[in-house]
Enzyme design. Structure first.
Site, PDB file in Angstrom:
ATOM      1  CE  LYS A 174      -1.891   2.929   2.134  1.00 51.37           C
ATOM      2  NZ  LYS A 174      -1.595   4.353   1.783  1.00 51.37           N
ATOM      3  N   GLY A 205      -4.585   3.615  -2.024  1.00 50.24           N
ATOM      4  CA  GLY A 205      -5.686   4.182  -1.248  1.00 50.24           C
ATOM      5  C   GLY A 205      -5.145   4.946  -0.063  1.00 50.24           C
ATOM      6  N   GLY A 207      -4.485   5.860   4.030  1.00 48.77           N
ATOM      7  CA  GLY A 207      -4.051   5.067   5.184  1.00 48.77           C
ATOM      8  C   GLY A 207      -5.230   4.567   5.992  1.00 48.77           C
ATOM      9  N   GLY A 211      -5.352   1.164   3.769  1.00 50.40           N
ATOM     10  CA  GLY A 211      -4.234   0.796   4.656  1.00 50.40           C
ATOM     11  C   GLY A 211      -4.755   0.065   5.883  1.00 50.40           C
ATOM     12  CD  GLU A 249      12.630   0.837   9.978  1.00 47.49           C
ATOM     13  OE1 GLU A 249      13.222   1.909  10.190  1.00 47.49           O
ATOM     14  OE2 GLU A 249      13.127  -0.264  10.249  1.00 47.49           O
ATOM     15  CB  CYS A 283      13.142   9.067   8.666  1.00 48.75           C
ATOM     16  SG  CYS A 283      14.172   7.856   7.858  1.00 48.75           S
ATOM     17  CD  GLU A 383       9.627  13.155  11.709  1.00 51.63           C
ATOM     18  OE1 GLU A 383       8.430  12.812  11.766  1.00 51.63           O
ATOM     19  OE2 GLU A 383      10.521  12.423  11.239  1.00 51.63           O
TER      20      GLU A 383
HETATM   21  P1  NAD Z   1       2.148   8.731   7.295  1.00 51.20           P
HETATM   22  O1  NAD Z   1       2.202   8.068   8.611  1.00 51.20           O
HETATM   23  O2  NAD Z   1       1.153   9.786   7.084  1.00 51.20           O
HETATM   24  O3  NAD Z   1       1.898   7.642   6.142  1.00 51.20           O
HETATM   25  C1  NAD Z   1       2.752   6.539   5.923  1.00 51.20           C
HETATM   26  C2  NAD Z   1       1.966   5.426   5.267  1.00 51.20           C
HETATM   27  O4  NAD Z   1       1.063   4.903   6.233  1.00 51.20           O
HETATM   28  C3  NAD Z   1       1.093   5.886   4.096  1.00 51.20           C
HETATM   29  O5  NAD Z   1       1.037   4.895   3.104  1.00 51.20           O
HETATM   30  C4  NAD Z   1      -0.268   6.074   4.754  1.00 51.20           C
HETATM   31  O6  NAD Z   1      -1.343   5.987   3.841  1.00 51.20           O
HETATM   32  C5  NAD Z   1      -0.274   4.916   5.734  1.00 51.20           C
HETATM   33  N1  NAD Z   1      -1.154   5.065   6.893  1.00 51.20           N
HETATM   34  C6  NAD Z   1      -1.428   6.187   7.592  1.00 51.20           C
HETATM   35  N2  NAD Z   1      -2.295   5.915   8.585  1.00 51.20           N
HETATM   36  C7  NAD Z   1      -2.566   4.590   8.511  1.00 51.20           C
HETATM   37  C8  NAD Z   1      -3.409   3.713   9.255  1.00 51.20           C
HETATM   38  N3  NAD Z   1      -4.144   4.145  10.275  1.00 51.20           N
HETATM   39  N4  NAD Z   1      -3.446   2.420   8.895  1.00 51.20           N
HETATM   40  C9  NAD Z   1      -2.710   1.950   7.872  1.00 51.20           C
HETATM   41  N5  NAD Z   1      -1.915   2.740   7.120  1.00 51.20           N
HETATM   42  C10 NAD Z   1      -1.828   4.049   7.441  1.00 51.20           C
HETATM   43  O7  NAD Z   1       3.625   9.246   7.013  1.00 51.20           O
HETATM   44  P2  NAD Z   1       4.145  10.073   5.767  1.00 51.20           P
HETATM   45  O8  NAD Z   1       3.720  11.490   5.911  1.00 51.20           O
HETATM   46  O9  NAD Z   1       3.819   9.344   4.510  1.00 51.20           O
HETATM   47  O10 NAD Z   1       5.734   9.961   5.984  1.00 51.20           O
HETATM   48  C11 NAD Z   1       6.454  10.796   6.830  1.00 51.20           C
HETATM   49  C12 NAD Z   1       6.786  10.099   8.119  1.00 51.20           C
HETATM   50  O11 NAD Z   1       7.461   8.874   7.850  1.00 51.20           O
HETATM   51  C13 NAD Z   1       7.745  10.907   8.980  1.00 51.20           C
HETATM   52  O12 NAD Z   1       7.356  10.838  10.325  1.00 51.20           O
HETATM   53  C14 NAD Z   1       9.074  10.199   8.771  1.00 51.20           C
HETATM   54  O13 NAD Z   1      10.014  10.367   9.801  1.00 51.20           O
HETATM   55  C15 NAD Z   1       8.644   8.792   8.640  1.00 51.20           C
HETATM   56  N6  NAD Z   1       9.658   8.007   7.941  1.00 51.20           N
HETATM   57  C16 NAD Z   1      10.374   7.084   8.672  1.00 51.20           C
HETATM   58  C17 NAD Z   1      11.370   6.352   8.055  1.00 51.20           C
HETATM   59  C18 NAD Z   1      12.170   5.311   8.807  1.00 51.20           C
HETATM   60  O14 NAD Z   1      12.860   4.517   8.174  1.00 51.20           O
HETATM   61  N7  NAD Z   1      12.114   5.270  10.131  1.00 51.20           N
HETATM   62  C19 NAD Z   1      11.639   6.566   6.696  1.00 51.20           C
HETATM   63  C20 NAD Z   1      10.905   7.522   6.004  1.00 51.20           C
HETATM   64  C21 NAD Z   1       9.909   8.230   6.636  1.00 51.20           C
END
Ligand code: NAD
Length: 492
Positions: A174, A205, A207, A211, A249, A283, A383
């Site tokens: 996803k 789709g 999250g 998701g 992550e 990140c 962050e």
């Molecule tokens: P986000 O949490 O908004 O979304 C990440 C993914 O999760 C998307 O595909 C989203 O649709 C899905 N998602 C969101 N809520 C969900 C739920 N309730 N159930 C299932 N899926 C869900 O994050 P973002 O804005 O896409 O990315 C930025 C964040 O990601 C930052 O906090 C960044 O630090 C983190 N990040 C971490 C790493 C790492 O390796 N630790 C790497 C890159 C980004």
């Protein structure tokens, strides 16, 4: 709708494009000019169910496929990704807004290298080993839901999908709803490489929609998510209902520590460079630079001077260092943090709230440096996920470590010192999953991941493959086990 906008109405399920029953579409925008790139389906419960069922049906045969054949598939995948690298980079420039040099090297180039390295690593991986009279097997964790963010979409997807496939897991991916177009290409590429239908599926789709439906699906055994702490909490609590494996992550508020004997110029230059990488949307960004109080002003002046030299502009221009942020919402969030930094009394030395000159259209911000930042300030705690650096003074080494660790996150860090032994000692006291010493470069073989609220589990390297394996022990009767050595006979 722009003339070139594509409309997608299907999901990649069971080796083919299957019509989605989604009524709603999601607009995918080019963040550099806010134009419409594509409309994709807002995946439904039925889409998620069909994809998870297809993966469930494909799982036993893929798990029984000899490891050498799974490795051969991944080798083909690496080759094909490399052949289509230009196209993938172009898509990533369009939907992420990543500068073209970053898209080619760090986004696609590294993704290919990561895929190749996993194939090599799996060749030597102990899928079974003897422990006394037992045979310890590393079996596939089952059907994996791989949920990924938008900032480095292809690399972060392959970091999950490749080891999962090598371990023998079938996958439903996803992608982020903001950047789904590279995932469509990846689906096509896996089919070109001869992956059996159902082993890799893509559901596009939101999250909270598709998701969450995948996380709750009875056909999904494990969820691997890269994203925000907010999403991590939601996923972990949904997965808990069926006691599913979760691999998370999440975000970071990473600190770089410049020790008093460090080469200040080197440490500051690397920090500013890293703060600007991918327009601050990484990140592992060191968003806090901790410097000895008596060198604070020197470091701050240097950082501000360097930040001013980075070019913000069209991501398609090879001279651009920073493209736009991903969305209007992200731009407003980053501007809000900059305003809060000023309001709470930090000193703004470079950048600021206003859009860069001539960049009113597109989600651009200026690389921003604050000095005199204190631990209690919002910009030191949360962050920001943008090109904003906080320079913070400290009195002694213990205080530097205390400030670095005083956050709910624990993902990444950096230490700078003339004495590697001293730097190493400080690194061991930092509560994070990874630390760079004197600019040691990113290593795809080193396990990556966080402690505290930055996550659970590791990606990359051997640990990144183990993450997708379950462990089973077979206790052999001693007469079968005996030939392996005298220790076993002693147990009998
Ligand atoms: P986000 O949490 O908004 O979304 C990440 C993914 O999760 C998307 O595909 C989203 O649709 C899905 N998602 C969101 N809520 C969900 C739920 N309730 N159930 C299932 N899926 C869900 O994050 P973002 O804005 O896409 O990315 C930025 C964040 O990601 C930052 O906090 C960044 O630090 C983190 N990040 C971490 C790493 C790492 O390796 N630790 C790497 C890159 C980004």
């Amino acid at each position: 709708m722009g003339r070139s906008a594509q409309v997608f109405t299907a999901q990649w399920i069971d080796g083919d494009w299957r019509p989605s029953d989604a009524v709603d579409g999601i607009d995918v925008l080019d963040p550099s000019d806010e134009s419409l790139l594509a409309v994709v389906p807002a995946g439904t419960l039925d889409d998620a169910r069909r994809a998870a069922e297809a993966a469930r049906a494909a799982q036993p045969r893929w798990a029984a496929t000899p490891v050498k054949d799974r490795i051969a598939f991944v080798e083909r995948l690496a080759r094909r990704l490399s052949e289509r690298a230009g196209e993938l980079a172009e898509v990533i420039v369009s939907e992420v807004g990543a500068p073209v040099t970053v898209a080619r090297q760090a986004q696609v180039g590294l993704a290919v290298a990561m895929t190749e390295s996993f194939a090599e690593l799996a060749t030597g991986f102990a899928f079974e080993r003897r422990a006394g009279n037992s045979l310890v097997l590393r079996e596939p964790a089952g059907v994996v839901a791989a949920i990924t963010p938008w900032n480095v979409p292809l690399l972060l997807t392959l970091q999950k999908v490749v080891p999962a496939l090598l371990a023998g897991c079938a996958v439903v991916h996803k992608p982020s709803e903001l950047t789904p177009l590279n995932a469509y290409l990846l689906a096509e590429i896996t089919a070109e490489c001869g992956l059996p239908p159902g082993v890799f599926n893509v559901v596009v789709g939101t999250g909270e929609g598709a998701g969450a439906d995948l996380v709750r699906s009875p056909d999904v055994d494990m969820v691997s998510l890269t994203g925000s702490v907010r999403a991590g909490r939601q996923v972990a609590s949904m997965a808990a209902r069926r006691v599913k494996r979760v691999h998370l992550e999440l975000g970071g508020k990473n600190a770089g520590i410049l020790l008093d004997d460090a080469d200040l110029r080197l440490g500051v230059a690397a920090t500013v460079d890293q703060m600007c990488f991918n327009t601050g949307q990484a990140c592992l960004q060191w968003s806090r630079l901790l410097v000895p109080a008596d060198r604070h002003d020197e470091a701050a002046e240097l950082a501000a001077g360097l930040a001013g030299r980075y070019r913000v502009g069209d991501p398609r221009d090879p001279d651009t260092d920073l493209g736009p942020l991903i969305s209007d919402q992200a731009r407003e969030r980053v501007r809000g943090y900059i305003a809060t930094g000023v309001a709470e009394g930090a000193t703004l030395l470079a950048g600021g709230e206003e859009a860069p000159e001539g960049r009113e259209r597109g989600y651009y911000v200026r690389p921003t440096v604050f000095s005199e930042v204190r631990e209690t300030m919002t910009i030191a705690k949360e962050e920001i996920f943008g090109p904003v650096l906080s320079i913070m003074p400290y009195r002694d080494e213990d205080e530097a470590i205390e400030i670095a660790n005083n956050t709910p996150y624990g993902l990444h860090g950096a230490v700078w010192s003339a004495d590697i032994g001293r730097a190493r000692h400080v690194a061991t006291r930092m509560r994070v999953g990874q630390v760079d010493i004197n600019g040691g470069p990113f290593n795809i073989l080193a396990p990556f991941g966080g402690v505290k609220q930055s996550g659970i589990g590791r990606e990359c390297g051997v640990e990144g493959l183990e993450e997708f394996c379950e462990t089973k022990s077979l206790q052999l009767p001693v007469d079968v086990a005996a030939p392996v050595g005298p220790r076993l006979r002693a147990h009998a």
